[in-house]
Scaffold this active site. Structure first.
Site, mmCIF file in Angstrom:
data_model
loop_
_atom_site.group_PDB
_atom_site.id
_atom_site.type_symbol
_atom_site.label_atom_id
_atom_site.label_comp_id
_atom_site.label_asym_id
_atom_site.label_seq_id
_atom_site.Cartn_x
_atom_site.Cartn_y
_atom_site.Cartn_z
ATOM 1 N N LYS A 72 -29.366 90.187 55.224
ATOM 2 C CA LYS A 72 -28.644 89.435 56.251
ATOM 3 C C LYS A 72 -27.708 90.346 57.044
ATOM 4 O O LYS A 72 -27.670 90.290 58.283
ATOM 5 C CB LYS A 72 -27.845 88.290 55.592
ATOM 6 C CG LYS A 72 -28.724 87.272 54.884
ATOM 7 C CD LYS A 72 -27.915 86.127 54.293
ATOM 8 C CE LYS A 72 -27.144 86.528 53.075
ATOM 9 N NZ LYS A 72 -28.025 86.861 51.913
ATOM 10 N N ASP A 117 -19.338 87.504 56.975
ATOM 11 C CA ASP A 117 -20.115 87.367 55.746
ATOM 12 C C ASP A 117 -19.476 86.306 54.847
ATOM 13 O O ASP A 117 -18.259 86.097 54.893
ATOM 14 C CB ASP A 117 -20.164 88.711 55.016
ATOM 15 C CG ASP A 117 -21.284 88.775 53.998
ATOM 16 O OD1 ASP A 117 -22.136 87.865 53.980
ATOM 17 O OD2 ASP A 117 -21.307 89.752 53.219
#
Length: 340
Positions: A72, A117
């Site tokens: 990611k 994040d």
């Protein structure tokens, strides 16, 4: 076809000897050709980024979710590079106060990318401040308290928010709906994809691997690139100290020393299955009881151990609790040499 893949050199330079302090960063793909797997996501991003560049607009906000270690963060860096934009990186736990978020957003330049994040760990108060920033490029801050309180509206330059989370269910529905560019789930990798990733990593690290060594690591990587690279580095260390080449045999010895079996199970995974079998007859048993028996937090069992064990078909969740499968009995019998 990935964005501008043909225009960029996909060869990755080897890490200079003695300069592997930041190996994880060195192994992270820096061009689209080096990002293996997740083909559907890459194609969607190609269309979105190409359209945004043609309109000369910042891309719309994006949300990536899935288990840790699937890429990611790497996708966020590749998007920033593709858009020739600066990327500012933070995380949900790091943004504790509204002032923290205001400081980050007001320091963005037009076209910048903000990567958050573990966004599911943002507080609800900060989430609500983020809504107008994502939708209309403004930040509403309340100064003071009581009758003297007033709202100050700050303009924010056009930016793209890229968020990543391992627990999308913890995001509120209003926040999820504001990722207008798309919400993408990263899937586990196939063994063939993991082998390609390992081949690239070995080249960067300057490792000469013999036939079968990378395949052996891929089999035990839990279908996750981060885990695969970790096992590759530890296998390299084992072979280096033993003055041996990286072969299938040396990999097997290294991973046996780490306690990683042929299915990628760690000692803690096998301990969970063993406790279920030896103390509870294979189950079913409730999560709290299992946590007490293992001296482990319930969240750790749910988030770290269970997903992979369920994926392999070694563990089942039932209305009455957790239960091992016949496949788990067979695996432990083969690993320990005796039927439990």
């Amino acid at each position: 076809m990935s964005p501008k893949a043909s225009e960029k050199n996909s060869s990755s330079p080897a890490v200079p000897e003695g300069n592997d302090l930041f190996l994880d960063q060195a192994l992270r793909p820096s061009v689209w050709d080096d990002y293996i797997g997740q083909e559907n996501i890459k194609e969607n991003l190609r269309i979105l980024l190409t359209a945004a560049k043609e309109r000369q607009h910042a891309p719309e906000h994006l949300l990536f979710y899935g288990p840790p270690g699937l890429g990611k963060t790497t996708l966020a860096h590749l998007i920033a590079k593709e858009m020739n934009a600066q990327i500012k990186i933070t995380s949900g736990p790091a943004i504790e106060r509204v002032g923290d978020l205001a400081s980050i957003l007001t320091n963005l330049s037009p076209g910048d990318i903000l990567f958050i994040d573990e966004i599911h760990r943002l507080s609800k108060q900060i989430e609500e401040i983020l809504y107008p920033a994502m939708e209309s490029g403004r930040l509403d801050i309340i100064i003071g308290k009581g009758p003297s309180a007033r709202t100050v509206q700050l303009e924010i330059p056009p930016f793209t928010l890229i968020a990543a989370t391992t627990r999308i269910a913890m995001l509120s529905s209003p926040l999820r709906s504001r990722f207008s560019g798309g919400t993408f789930r990263l899937e586990y990798y196939t063994q063939n994809e993991i082998e390609k990733i390992l081949s690239r990593s070995a080249k960067i690290l300057g490792i000469e691997s013999k036939d079968g060594s990378l395949k052996e690591i891929a089999m035990r990587s839990r279908s996750t690139p981060r885990t695969a690279n970790y096992l590759l580095k530890r296998s390299r260390d084992f072979a280096q100290v033993g003055k041996r080449p990286l072969s299938k045999e040396s990999v097997q010895e290294a991973l046996k020393l780490l306690g990683v079996d042929e299915l990628g199970l760690h000692p803690s995974d096998r301990s969970l299955l063993t406790v279920l079998i030896e103390k509870f007859g294979g189950g079913p048993v409730g999560l709290s009881t299992l946590g007490a028996a293992l001296s482990e937090e319930e969240a750790t069992i749910e988030d770290v151990h269970e997903p992979y064990l369920i994926q392999l078909g070694l563990l089942e969740r039932t209305p009455r609790g957790r239960r091992v499968t016949p496949k788990a009995f067979e695996h432990l019998q083969g690993f320990r040499g005796t039927l439990i």
